[in-house]
Enzyme design. Sequence first.
Site, mmCIF file in Angstrom:
data_model
loop_
_atom_site.group_PDB
_atom_site.id
_atom_site.type_symbol
_atom_site.label_atom_id
_atom_site.label_comp_id
_atom_site.label_asym_id
_atom_site.label_seq_id
_atom_site.Cartn_x
_atom_site.Cartn_y
_atom_site.Cartn_z
ATOM 1 N N LYS A 55 0.263 3.273 -2.930
ATOM 2 C CA LYS A 55 -0.908 4.161 -3.022
ATOM 3 C C LYS A 55 -0.496 5.630 -2.906
ATOM 4 O O LYS A 55 -1.136 6.514 -3.477
ATOM 5 C CB LYS A 55 -1.930 3.811 -1.941
ATOM 6 N N VAL A 74 1.115 -3.515 3.780
ATOM 7 C CA VAL A 74 1.095 -4.809 4.478
ATOM 8 C C VAL A 74 2.355 -5.647 4.238
ATOM 9 O O VAL A 74 2.502 -6.715 4.820
ATOM 10 C CB VAL A 74 -0.165 -5.664 4.160
ATOM 11 N N TYR A 115 -3.357 -2.694 -10.455
ATOM 12 C CA TYR A 115 -3.273 -2.507 -8.997
ATOM 13 C C TYR A 115 -2.386 -3.587 -8.363
ATOM 14 O O TYR A 115 -1.531 -3.281 -7.520
ATOM 15 C CB TYR A 115 -4.687 -2.528 -8.403
ATOM 16 N N TYR A 127 -4.242 3.654 7.680
ATOM 17 C CA TYR A 127 -5.556 3.000 7.789
ATOM 18 C C TYR A 127 -6.359 3.567 8.953
ATOM 19 O O TYR A 127 -6.221 4.732 9.299
ATOM 20 C CB TYR A 127 -5.413 1.466 7.910
ATOM 21 N N SER A 180 0.801 -1.239 0.000
ATOM 22 C CA SER A 180 0.000 0.000 0.000
ATOM 23 C C SER A 180 0.828 1.280 0.000
ATOM 24 O O SER A 180 0.265 2.359 -0.168
ATOM 25 C CB SER A 180 -0.947 0.034 1.197
HETATM 26 N N1 GLN Z 1 -2.154 -5.350 -2.005
HETATM 27 C C1 GLN Z 1 -2.777 -5.223 -0.735
HETATM 28 C C2 GLN Z 1 -4.280 -5.397 -0.840
HETATM 29 O O1 GLN Z 1 -4.864 -4.926 -1.752
HETATM 30 C C3 GLN Z 1 -2.410 -3.892 -0.182
HETATM 31 C C4 GLN Z 1 -3.003 -3.670 1.147
HETATM 32 C C5 GLN Z 1 -2.127 -2.903 2.082
HETATM 33 O O2 GLN Z 1 -0.900 -2.822 1.960
HETATM 34 N N2 GLN Z 1 -2.766 -2.379 3.086
HETATM 35 O O3 GLN Z 1 -4.902 -6.012 -0.035
#
Ligand code: GLN
Length: 304
Positions: free
Chosen positions: A66, A258, A188, A240, A63
């Site tokens: 992102k 994650v 993604y 988050y 993430s």
């Molecule tokens: N690729 C992970 C997902 O879509 C990314 C989530 C994350 O890092 N919080 O679940």
Amino acid sequence: MDYAHILQRIHRDIAPLLTQGRVADYIPELGKVPATHFGMALVFADGRSHCVGDAAVPFSIQSISKLFACTLAFQLLGEDLWQRVGREPSGNAFNSLVQLEYEQGKPRNPFINAGALVVTDVLCSRFVQAETAMVQFLRRLSGNPAIDYDPRVAQSEREHADRNRAMAYFMKDFGRLEMPVDKVIDAYCRQCAITMSCEDLARAALFLAHGGVVPWSGERVLDASPTKRLSALMLTCGTYDAAGDFVYRVGLPAKSGVGGGIVAVLPGRWAVCVWSPGLDHSGNSLAGVQALEWLTTLSGHSIF
Ligand code: GLN
């Protein structure tokens, strides 16, 4: 400020925490990474840096991508981006679907999965291959031409992406996605599977600490005002639904993933990245959050 000493002290004291988190295994390839890794890199605008542990070991940025995808979309759309995605904390898990129905398929912010899928949709509609645009962007920002995505992690995620697919179809039904769902999910998964080290990521985030300019290459990524706004979003939404507790403990704008990485910036001074794969219940690196808390406590430097 003796940052070298502070990082060494953190590296020494963090050891007992490295086995307390849980490695993300809902993406099976990520579950194979040993929880005992720990690395940290702090990079100043003038190029000086301090590194400890596994700071040079590449890991799955997940993430954290992102943040950079949102930067690219912000470059392309400016304030119009917020017609497509909100900028409020969600108060829910990063992969939650519950708000989407109440809020007509408009995700709360670009740093939860639903919002990131909208951002990826923006990139897919502008670039032939959104993930290639991301890889090239990250190579430029970090100065490391070897950065790429790991096809095994991307495939592993694709095979376990039904929840993200559900979100994407749901948003598509509300007219929130322009491109086909499969194309968006594919881009993604590849973007999340990009691998970078703490050193790479700290360098790549440095423009946020430097008014939108990459200090060592001179590239202007964003103007000062959008840079401020992006950092504000990191503060409120970057970790988050634990963003409130994170800011209380650490006091820096940050983005986590994650894979166990967290990047954070101190505007005007430095960027830092910490990596430890064991996660807490919110999906943030357990040792990573503690390391950053110690960093701002021991140095006395945070945004507050
Ligand atoms: N690729 C992970 C997902 O879509 C990314 C989530 C994350 O890092 N919080 O679940």
